[in-house]
Design a protein around this motif. Structure first.
Motif, PDB file in Angstrom:
ATOM      1  N   THR A  14       0.807  -1.216   0.000  1.00  0.00           N
ATOM      2  CA  THR A  14       0.000   0.000   0.000  1.00  0.00           C
ATOM      3  C   THR A  14       0.847   1.276   0.000  1.00  0.00           C
ATOM      4  OG1 THR A  14      -0.108   0.060   2.420  1.00  0.00           O
ATOM      5  CG2 THR A  14      -1.830  -1.193   1.263  1.00  0.00           C
ATOM      6  N   GLY A  15       2.103   1.150   0.441  1.00  0.00           N
ATOM      7  CA  GLY A  15       2.933   2.341   0.583  1.00  0.00           C
ATOM      8  C   GLY A  15       2.680   3.083   1.876  1.00  0.00           C
ATOM      9  N   ASP A  16       1.764   2.551   2.710  1.00  0.00           N
ATOM     10  CA  ASP A  16       1.481   3.133   4.027  1.00  0.00           C
ATOM     11  C   ASP A  16       2.336   2.399   5.050  1.00  0.00           C
ATOM     12  OD1 ASP A  16       0.551   4.123   6.393  1.00  0.00           O
ATOM     13  OD2 ASP A  16      -1.501   3.374   6.181  1.00  0.00           O
ATOM     14  N   PHE A  17       3.452   3.011   5.431  1.00  0.00           N
ATOM     15  CA  PHE A  17       4.403   2.341   6.310  1.00  0.00           C
ATOM     16  C   PHE A  17       4.029   2.445   7.789  1.00  0.00           C
ATOM     17  CE2 PHE A  17       8.211   2.791   3.139  1.00  0.00           C
ATOM     18  CZ  PHE A  17       7.541   1.946   2.268  1.00  0.00           C
ATOM     19  N   SER A  18       2.914   3.065   8.114  1.00  0.00           N
ATOM     20  CA  SER A  18       2.537   3.230   9.522  1.00  0.00           C
ATOM     21  C   SER A  18       2.309   1.889  10.214  1.00  0.00           C
ATOM     22  CB  SER A  18       1.289   4.105   9.651  1.00  0.00           C
ATOM     23  OG  SER A  18       0.174   3.508   9.013  1.00  0.00           O
TER      24      SER A  18
END
Length: 317
Positions: free
Chosen positions: A290-294
């Motif tokens: 997703t590219g959401d590294f959180s």
């Protein structure tokens, strides 16, 4: 979701567990050891596509997307930088590192290159803790007042063991301290305002035991107790004004008890302890997809590294 090609650097005990869990999700791509024979044996056991007799060879393989660093603690930072410089995402075994300034260098390098860097901290990925976070957000526990974590690992009294060897990153803080601090900081809110501690040394000079207290701007208190030469329960507690939660074996928990002031209890059972590393792998791959590294929780890891660094420096370790 895309299948990512994983490589493993360092093929000790935890690497075997990691590879076994990865095999239950999808094939392992590459493994590397300083010994080609060790790498070939590992490859055969877990069905890896490729085996290398040096870390550099694996990092030069363009097919490797993400590297799991499972070397001894003292080699983590060097390996992390090498992975990032070769354009590889990194999941590093705990404790990721104990020097905050150096960790910031690695963190900013990862950001500059658009790469994921994170610690293999199972606490952040267990479904039970995600549910507890939801309960806290819903107000079920009321205002959180106190968070506690204990962990005592009764290591054999052997000065030659890596756990007590300062040259191999030994000491309680870099081995079990990261668990307790990760649990407490994960559930505390606000900024750190106070940090106090007591520490006892092992004869080799490494830290053998700690009692650590934290206070935050949200007027919450955290407590972490650790020891290498006595057994303590792996127990975490999150206490609020309306109820508290006790989590046994919190490192890879799948159960927790929600206890009310009148003594009544609710048992929470979510996830499976045996799948802890699979949850970790899946969260990392979701972040990469997703590219959401959180969901890799590097912000939490950086807080813990900063705490460890402050505590270790305070004791000249």
């Amino acid at each position: 979701m895309k299948q990512f090609n994983w490589g493993i650097l360092g093929l000790g005990n935890i690497a075997h567990e990691f590879a076994d869990n990865m095999a239950k999700l999808h094939p392992l791509y590459a493994v590397a050891s300083r010994s080609l024979d060790t790498a070939l044996d590992f490859q055969k056991k877990y069905g890896a596509d490729r085996a290398y007799g040096s870390y550099e060879e694996l990092l030069n393989d363009p097919g490797v997307d993400v590297v799991y660093v499972a070397t001894v603690n003292s080699q983590h930072y060097k390996c992390i930088l090498a992975c990032l410089e070769h354009g590889k995402h990194v999941l590093c075994e705990k404790a990721i590192w104990g020097n905050f300034e150096e960790m910031k260098t690695a963190y900013f390098l990862a950001q500059e290159k658009g790469l994921l860097l994170c610690e293999a901290m199972t606490i952040y990925h267990m479904p039970i803790f995600k549910e507890i976070k939801n309960l806290i957000a819903s107000g079920k526990l009321g205002k959180i007042k106190f968070v506690e974590a204990e962990l005592g690992s009764l290591k054999e009294d052997d000065p030659t063991n890596r756990f007590f060897n300062p040259d191999l990153g030994g000491g309680a803080m870099l081995d079990i301290g990261t668990y307790g601090l990760s649990f407490v900081t994960y559930f505390l809110s606000g900024d750190l305002t106070e940090l106090t501690h007591l520490m006892g040394r092992y004869p080799t000079g490494v830290d053998e035991m700690w009692s650590i207290s934290l206070k935050t701007s949200a007027q919450e208190i955290g407590s972490v107790n650790l020891t290498f030469r006595a057994k303590l329960p792996k127990r975490g507690i999150i206490a609020g004004e309306k109820a508290y939660i006790t989590v046994m074996n919190y490192v890879r928990a799948d159960k927790a008890a929600l206890v009310y002031p009148d003594g009544s209890e609710e048992l929470l059972e979510i996830g499976e302890t045996s799948k802890a590393l699979q949850y970790e792998i899946q969260d990392i791959e979701e972040a990469l997809s997703t590219g959401d590294f959180s969901s890799a929780f590097m912000d939490c890891t950086m807080k813990v590294v900063e705490l460890m660094d402050r505590l270790l420096k305070a004791e000249n370790l």
